[in-house]
Design a protein around this motif. Structure first.
Motif, PDB file in Angstrom:
ATOM      1  N   PRO A   1     -30.926-110.194  -1.408  1.00  0.00           N
ATOM      2  CA  PRO A   1     -31.235-111.061  -0.259  1.00  0.00           C
ATOM      3  C   PRO A   1     -32.341-112.057  -0.580  1.00  0.00           C
ATOM      4  N   LEU A   2     -33.287-111.653  -1.391  1.00  0.00           N
ATOM      5  CA  LEU A   2     -34.365-112.573  -1.766  1.00  0.00           C
ATOM      6  C   LEU A   2     -33.787-113.829  -2.398  1.00  0.00           C
ATOM      7  N   CYS A   3     -32.947-113.643  -3.405  1.00  0.00           N
ATOM      8  CA  CYS A   3     -32.403-114.783  -4.145  1.00  0.00           C
ATOM      9  C   CYS A   3     -31.386-115.566  -3.307  1.00  0.00           C
ATOM     10  N   VAL A   4     -30.538-114.846  -2.615  1.00  0.00           N
ATOM     11  CA  VAL A   4     -29.466-115.483  -1.863  1.00  0.00           C
ATOM     12  C   VAL A   4     -30.023-116.334  -0.714  1.00  0.00           C
ATOM     13  N   PHE A   5     -30.901-115.765   0.062  1.00  0.00           N
ATOM     14  CA  PHE A   5     -31.365-116.505   1.231  1.00  0.00           C
ATOM     15  C   PHE A   5     -32.397-117.564   0.856  1.00  0.00           C
ATOM     16  N   ASP A   6     -33.065-117.348  -0.263  1.00  0.00           N
ATOM     17  CA  ASP A   6     -33.928-118.405  -0.777  1.00  0.00           C
ATOM     18  C   ASP A   6     -33.071-119.607  -1.183  1.00  0.00           C
ATOM     19  N   THR A   7     -31.913-119.319  -1.746  1.00  0.00           N
ATOM     20  CA  THR A   7     -31.003-120.397  -2.133  1.00  0.00           C
ATOM     21  C   THR A   7     -30.461-121.111  -0.902  1.00  0.00           C
ATOM     22  N   MET A   8     -30.183-120.343   0.131  1.00  0.00           N
ATOM     23  CA  MET A   8     -29.754-120.916   1.408  1.00  0.00           C
ATOM     24  C   MET A   8     -30.826-121.894   1.904  1.00  0.00           C
ATOM     25  N   ARG A   9     -32.048-121.428   1.859  1.00  0.00           N
ATOM     26  CA  ARG A   9     -33.158-122.268   2.307  1.00  0.00           C
ATOM     27  C   ARG A   9     -33.281-123.526   1.457  1.00  0.00           C
ATOM     28  N   ARG A  10     -33.228-123.358   0.144  1.00  0.00           N
ATOM     29  CA  ARG A  10     -33.340-124.500  -0.751  1.00  0.00           C
ATOM     30  C   ARG A  10     -32.227-125.517  -0.481  1.00  0.00           C
ATOM     31  N   TYR A  11     -31.029-124.994  -0.238  1.00  0.00           N
ATOM     32  CA  TYR A  11     -29.916-125.920   0.008  1.00  0.00           C
ATOM     33  C   TYR A  11     -30.131-126.687   1.311  1.00  0.00           C
ATOM     34  N   LEU A  12     -30.514-125.971   2.348  1.00  0.00           N
ATOM     35  CA  LEU A  12     -30.760-126.641   3.633  1.00  0.00           C
ATOM     36  C   LEU A  12     -31.849-127.697   3.483  1.00  0.00           C
ATOM     37  N   GLU A  13     -32.882-127.356   2.724  1.00  0.00           N
ATOM     38  CA  GLU A  13     -33.972-128.320   2.527  1.00  0.00           C
ATOM     39  C   GLU A  13     -33.491-129.532   1.742  1.00  0.00           C
ATOM     40  N   SER A  14     -32.622-129.279   0.771  1.00  0.00           N
ATOM     41  CA  SER A  14     -32.111-130.406  -0.013  1.00  0.00           C
ATOM     42  C   SER A  14     -31.247-131.322   0.848  1.00  0.00           C
ATOM     43  N   CYS A  15     -30.738-130.775   1.950  1.00  0.00           N
ATOM     44  CA  CYS A  15     -29.940-131.579   2.882  1.00  0.00           C
ATOM     45  C   CYS A  15     -30.835-132.256   3.917  1.00  0.00           C
ATOM     46  N   GLY A  16     -32.137-132.098   3.762  1.00  0.00           N
ATOM     47  CA  GLY A  16     -33.056-132.777   4.660  1.00  0.00           C
ATOM     48  C   GLY A  16     -33.513-131.967   5.862  1.00  0.00           C
ATOM     49  N   GLU A  17     -33.122-130.707   5.918  1.00  0.00           N
ATOM     50  CA  GLU A  17     -33.539-129.879   7.050  1.00  0.00           C
ATOM     51  C   GLU A  17     -34.966-129.360   6.813  1.00  0.00           C
ATOM     52  N   LYS A  18     -35.676-129.193   7.902  1.00  0.00           N
ATOM     53  CA  LYS A  18     -36.941-128.489   7.797  1.00  0.00           C
ATOM     54  C   LYS A  18     -36.625-127.028   8.077  1.00  0.00           C
ATOM     55  N   VAL A  19     -36.982-126.158   7.158  1.00  0.00           N
ATOM     56  CA  VAL A  19     -36.632-124.751   7.340  1.00  0.00           C
ATOM     57  C   VAL A  19     -37.891-123.933   7.642  1.00  0.00           C
ATOM     58  N   LEU A  20     -37.926-123.397   8.845  1.00  0.00           N
ATOM     59  CA  LEU A  20     -39.019-122.502   9.204  1.00  0.00           C
ATOM     60  C   LEU A  20     -38.576-121.111   8.782  1.00  0.00           C
ATOM     61  N   TYR A  21     -38.933-120.785   7.547  1.00  0.00           N
ATOM     62  CA  TYR A  21     -38.429-119.569   6.911  1.00  0.00           C
ATOM     63  C   TYR A  21     -39.468-118.460   7.052  1.00  0.00           C
ATOM     64  N   VAL A  22     -39.122-117.491   7.860  1.00  0.00           N
ATOM     65  CA  VAL A  22     -40.046-116.379   8.090  1.00  0.00           C
ATOM     66  C   VAL A  22     -39.467-115.121   7.453  1.00  0.00           C
ATOM     67  N   SER A  23     -40.266-114.461   6.649  1.00  0.00           N
ATOM     68  CA  SER A  23     -39.831-113.197   6.057  1.00  0.00           C
ATOM     69  C   SER A  23     -41.008-112.233   6.104  1.00  0.00           C
ATOM     70  N   ASN A  24     -40.761-111.092   6.732  1.00  0.00           N
ATOM     71  CA  ASN A  24     -41.865-110.188   7.013  1.00  0.00           C
ATOM     72  C   ASN A  24     -42.163-109.232   5.870  1.00  0.00           C
ATOM     73  N   VAL A  25     -43.310-108.585   6.004  1.00  0.00           N
ATOM     74  CA  VAL A  25     -43.649-107.458   5.144  1.00  0.00           C
ATOM     75  C   VAL A  25     -43.909-106.280   6.065  1.00  0.00           C
ATOM     76  N   THR A  26     -43.159-105.219   5.855  1.00  0.00           N
ATOM     77  CA  THR A  26     -43.381-104.011   6.654  1.00  0.00           C
ATOM     78  C   THR A  26     -44.446-103.188   5.954  1.00  0.00           C
ATOM     79  N   ASP A  27     -45.635-103.157   6.567  1.00  0.00           N
ATOM     80  CA  ASP A  27     -46.742-102.465   5.916  1.00  0.00           C
ATOM     81  C   ASP A  27     -47.175-101.216   6.671  1.00  0.00           C
TER      82      ASP A  27
END
Length: 466
Positions: A42-68
């Motif tokens: 999921p790290l690699c896949v969704f990071d790629t999703m984000r990168r692609y959206l950004e390359s299309c000009g989208e602003k991506v508010l990408y939130v990923s939590n840490v369960t501590d």
RNA sequence: GGUGCCGUUGCCAAGUGGUAAGGCCCGGGUCUGCAAAACCCGUAUUCGGCAGUUCAAAUCUGCCCGGCACCUCCA
């Protein structure tokens, strides 16, 4: 672009609440240990999703939590005799090292559960006020799953079909729950466990509630995309939906994306089977980049089989791309103002880019997109010698853009070879011109001993770092 | 029992109605002083099996075989 929405079970055109802005929440790790290779998907896949959206000009508010804070973390802390906070901090830092190693962009925001207790308590309060939560005799707070009429809409599971496991968990939990299907949103602390004040007991948040609370706090009541591993569909995401929608009276997430699972040598990864690998272990053997490439080499929703053998193949594939890119750089250096292949090269590059986009647009088909990248690599290898500097630079920009979306080729050697090596290469070239093969070979061996390979090209010697 | 997924060349893997992408490996060739890199050619008449629908199926339908996942805290 179209993405497969787990909720509707079909590909849908991705739309966002606010044009030009994507609110995306990806479930992150519980930091009780090094992350394993399955976590890397999921790290690699969704990071790629984000990168692609950004390359299309989208602003991506990408939130990923840490369960501590959670049960496993407490267990680990007890075992090591160290505070939970210390373990969590240590492994969060290790997690970020791996994440950086995989060239995963840091999230726009990375919330920690323990820093959102206030938001969590507020959300639970809203749930109780709306009649969906109740305090049990021991101070736990449970969610009335059965009362939420849409419960099961994401996983498409029906509560009554869960009869067996429900009875099992009900018996394990004693008489605390009104119904076996109910799940904890707040857990009263046992002696010695980390605990926070709340209206119900000193305790800690349940696992599901933290994501609901942090998504709400940073992205609002309704987010565009919620993503994670397939195993999180039930119960984690199902419960998040129940909590958030009952508290906020709004659709929680408009799209749901789930990556498929990773098997190791055709078996599910587990510690008992002895096929449990951390990202760190694998990276130390072969590097991080083949892991990232591997994750992108198949469609994100299909199951994958992870073996070192296949990882070696991935490494070799990446090598081809690096070589191509380096050759391109070399060609740029030696190129002039004329070149008959320029038009064709630029044409091929445009075609490759269009293919690349079309494939990414189709539910993030990275495997197919990679094919477009390799097709471009072949065209570059074929045509770069007859192209102008201008055409080559433009082609390089397109090639780099594609690599950047995939997050690949991030370890490129751009430094010139040291002067003494360059001198040896020139001496060798002179020796070759004098047909002094013995000296030429001797110099080549010397250069190799210094970690460089020298290749003879039409435009002179080329040094490649090994 | 409920829900869902998968089976494509030696390996990995796209393709979901129009006659099998791409990568790795392997064999042959071109280039080279020899190399390296690159390029070219060759590597599945066939997509687990059997039937069916269709002018046309890896792609749709049915059955069968084989593998897998989820079903209360595992990405």
């Amino acid at each position: 672009m179209k993405i497969y929405n787990t909720m509707s079970r079909q590909k849908e055109v991705l739309t966002t609440l606010n044009p030009g802005e994507v609110r995306m929440y990806v479930c992150g790790p519980t930091v009780y240990n090094f992350i394993h290779v399955g976590n890397a998907r999921p790290l690699c896949v969704f990071d790629t999703m984000r990168r692609y959206l950004e390359s299309c000009g989208e602003k991506v508010l990408y939130v990923s939590n840490v369960t501590d804070i959670d049960d496993r973390l407490i267990a680990e802390a007890n075992e090591q005799g160290r505070p939970v906070s210390e373990i969590a901090a240590a492994f969060e830092s290790e997690y970020l090292k791996d994440s950086d190693g995989l060239n995963v962009r840091r999230p726009w925001y990375m919330p920690r559960a323990t820093e959102h207790i206030e938001a969590i308590v507020q959300l639970i309060t809203d749930i109780i006020d709306n009649g969906y939560g109740y305090r049990a005799s021991n101070g736990d707070v449970y969610f009335r799953a059965r009362k939420f009429k849409d419960y099961g809409k994401l996983s498409h599971l029906v509560l009554d079909d869960l009869e067996n496991s429900r009875e099992l968990s009900a018996s394990l939990d004693g008489d605390l729950k009104e119904d076996g299907a109910d799940f904890a949103v707040w857990k009263a602390a046992k002696p010695g466990e980390p605990a926070w004040d709340s209206p119900w007991s000193k305790g800690r948040p349940g696992w599901h509630i933290e994501c609901s609370a942090m998504a709400k706090k940073h992205l609002g009541d309704t987010i565009d995309i919620h993503a994670g591993g397939q195993d999180l569909i039930f119960p984690h995401h199902e419960n998040e939906i129940a909590q958030s929608e009952c508290a906020n009276d709004a659709t929680f997430s408009r799209f749901w994306m789930h990556n498929g699972f990773l098997n190791i040598d055709d078996k599910k990864m587990s510690k008992s089977l002895g096929n449990f690998f951390t990202v760190r272990q694998v990276a130390e053997k072969i590097g991080y980049e083949p892991i990232r490439y591997f994750m992108l080499s198949a469609h994100y929703r299909s199951p994958m089989n992870f073996t070192m053998d296949v990882l070696e193949q991935c490494k070799a594939s990446i090598e081809r791309l690096y070589t191509c890119r380096n050759n391109l750089d070399f060609a740029i250096k030696g190129a002039g103002e004329t070149g008959g292949a320029s038009t064709e090269l630029l044409q091929k590059a445009e075609i490759a880019l269009a293919d690349f986009k079309a494939r990414m647009d189709d539910d993030l088909n990275t495997a197919d997109a990679l094919a477009a990248l390799f097709e471009l690599a072949r065209e570059i290898n074929t045509l770069s010698n007859g192209s102008t500097k201008d055409a080559l630079v433009k082609t390089a920009a397109i090639f780099d853009g594609m690599c950047d979306v995939l997050g690949l080729l991030y370890n490129r050697e751009t430094e010139e070879a040291p002067a003494d090596i360059q001198t040896m290469a020139e001496e060798r070239d002179a020796a070759r011109k004098a047909k002094n093969w013995a000296l030429a070979d001797e110099l080549r061996d010397k250069i190799a001993a210094s970690g460089y390979a020298v290749e003879d090209t039409a435009t002179g010697p080329k040094l490649v770092k090994k």
